[in-house]
Design a protein around this motif. Sequence first.
Motif, PDB file in Angstrom:
ATOM      1  N   ASN A 113       6.898   0.858  14.172  1.00 51.64           N
ATOM      2  CA  ASN A 113       8.277  -0.123  14.239  1.00 51.64           C
ATOM      3  C   ASN A 113       8.371  -0.539  13.364  1.00 51.64           C
ATOM      4  OD1 ASN A 113      10.038  -2.013  15.474  1.00 51.64           O
ATOM      5  ND2 ASN A 113       8.996  -3.032  17.089  1.00 51.64           N
ATOM      6  N   SER A 114       9.463  -0.763  12.115  1.00 50.57           N
ATOM      7  CA  SER A 114       9.044  -0.888  11.226  1.00 50.57           C
ATOM      8  C   SER A 114      10.316  -0.556  10.439  1.00 50.57           C
ATOM      9  CB  SER A 114       7.921  -0.319  10.358  1.00 50.57           C
ATOM     10  OG  SER A 114       8.313  -0.936   9.103  1.00 50.57           O
ATOM     11  N   TYR A 115      11.278  -1.434   9.546  1.00 46.79           N
ATOM     12  CA  TYR A 115      12.147  -0.817   8.846  1.00 46.79           C
ATOM     13  C   TYR A 115      12.135  -0.598   8.265  1.00 46.79           C
ATOM     14  CZ  TYR A 115      10.988  -5.263   6.559  1.00 46.79           C
ATOM     15  OH  TYR A 115      10.512  -6.040   5.917  1.00 46.79           O
ATOM     16  N   ILE A 116      11.007  -0.411   7.257  1.00 43.08           N
ATOM     17  CA  ILE A 116      11.335   0.327   5.686  1.00 43.08           C
ATOM     18  C   ILE A 116      11.157   2.066   5.814  1.00 43.08           C
ATOM     19  CG2 ILE A 116       9.051   0.647   3.904  1.00 43.08           C
ATOM     20  CD1 ILE A 116       7.486  -1.113   4.586  1.00 43.08           C
ATOM     21  N   PRO A 117      12.237   2.193   4.709  1.00 43.03           N
ATOM     22  CA  PRO A 117      12.921   3.673   5.492  1.00 43.03           C
ATOM     23  C   PRO A 117      11.893   4.679   4.753  1.00 43.03           C
ATOM     24  CG  PRO A 117      13.846   2.120   3.653  1.00 43.03           C
ATOM     25  CD  PRO A 117      13.554   1.340   4.678  1.00 43.03           C
ATOM     26  N   ALA A 139       3.849  -1.353   6.783  1.00 43.66           N
ATOM     27  CA  ALA A 139       4.102  -2.181   6.714  1.00 43.66           C
ATOM     28  C   ALA A 139       5.116  -2.983   6.363  1.00 43.66           C
ATOM     29  CB  ALA A 139       2.856  -2.577   7.238  1.00 43.66           C
ATOM     30  N   PRO A 140       5.549  -3.816   7.061  1.00 44.62           N
ATOM     31  CA  PRO A 140       6.327  -4.714   6.377  1.00 44.62           C
ATOM     32  C   PRO A 140       5.371  -5.614   5.519  1.00 44.62           C
ATOM     33  CG  PRO A 140       7.478  -4.138   8.852  1.00 44.62           C
ATOM     34  CD  PRO A 140       6.318  -4.105   8.613  1.00 44.62           C
ATOM     35  N   GLY A 141       4.419  -6.163   5.862  1.00 43.70           N
ATOM     36  CA  GLY A 141       3.705  -7.115   5.030  1.00 43.70           C
ATOM     37  C   GLY A 141       4.629  -8.564   4.919  1.00 43.70           C
TER      38      GLY A 141
END
Length: 454
Positions: free
Chosen positions: A149-153, A174-176
């Motif tokens: 579940n992440s927005y990092i492409p 991970a977004p971090g």
Amino acid sequence: MKYILITFLLILLCRQVDAQYQALKIGDKVPDFEFQIKNYKAPTARMSDFKGKLVFFDFWSTYCSSCIAGFPKMEKLQQEFGDKIIVILVNMRETQEEVNNRLKARKSTAPELSRMPSIIDEQAFAQLFPHRYAGNYVWIGPDGKLRLNSYIPYNIHPKKIREVLAGKEITFLAPGEQYGLTERAPSLLNIVNDSNPNNLDIYSLLCPVNLDYYPMGGQKLNQRDTILNTVRNTFINGGVAELYNYALQGNLNDDWKSNVYGPNPNVYHNINRFRFLVKDTSKYDNRLISKDKRTDEYVTRSLYCYEQVLPQTVTTEQALGYMKEDLDRYFGIRYGSKVTIEEREIPCYYLKKTNNAAKLSEDEIKKKLRDLKYKEFTNTWSYNSLMSSYFRAIGDYPYIFLDADTPIKFSALVPRDDEWKKESNLEDFQQVLELNNLKLVKGTKKINMIVVRD
């Protein structure tokens, strides 16, 4: 890449939805619930219908242009992996009517929406998979458990999909936490060691990526300690090119101040100033390789953290010199690299002001643009945006510099970006520029560049 920040709490307040489900954590089993779905074999589906497949939810909104631009990539992944995966577009922020109206207003067809499975305004997804950004990706493994579940492409690539399908235990970026947002960000020494046992007050430190923080960088500069009388500069997760550009900025800024466009228009740390004569550019910055080849592995191996703490009596020029020495020492040992500043002659265009006596009004420009068969127009106040509208469409990225007599501030009325096609020619663009008292002239320029060898 541009994301639209919308908090999950605000979504729930606006929709006034009673929470039926708890937010899932990585490794949790996804409940079997029914939802409406378009472009599927039935008007509704259940999670159990996809058992044995990798389920790929691509969360988007009409306000997120990069989300819509990414639809073809999602469709290509579906075609590549066939019935082993199912890619579903999910918009939980807007109703179907809002989607239709906003896409129509933006004159965006988004044809994938009529072909790919699509979920609109099903708030169970907002509750199960809360996230802050449109442009978010959720993966449900073949076993029905939440894997991502992440927005990092950079997590989204075929190699990672194959690993999930093979049942491998894998990690994702991970977004971090975003480094540098707080007024007093922790020192790199404290991040690495959890303390400063030797009470070091003067030092420099360089180490590989730290994934406790957002993987695409952060910095905190000129942090002054009035007790120790020191100044601290910290970079978290920066590429080699980003670090060198900062260390050498004083040597190049005057040379490059007239540059408005270049071969890497989306890279913010002036990578156009570099000439890489190296075996593998991805070691120096993952954005030097094409988007379709970028993976989380390339990201993590090309990022570094650097910190220097010096007495406040040290000048900025001295501090940058010390940083360059630290970088040379580290990357000289690691990659056998050598970084110098050299004058290079590069092919380029000069953007010049024309000598048209009469400046056309906006209505006159629109009429002439319609005569040239353009239909939709936009105003721009940025030379970079002006050049990008044409050159990105045709897939060309030349160096462009302002001529000495071209004004820094300007405005132009031009065709909208989607009016330009790959087959558009420079003569068409020149006609548009001339209506705005501008023209491109081909030439060369001798300019100092950062040359990297290994």
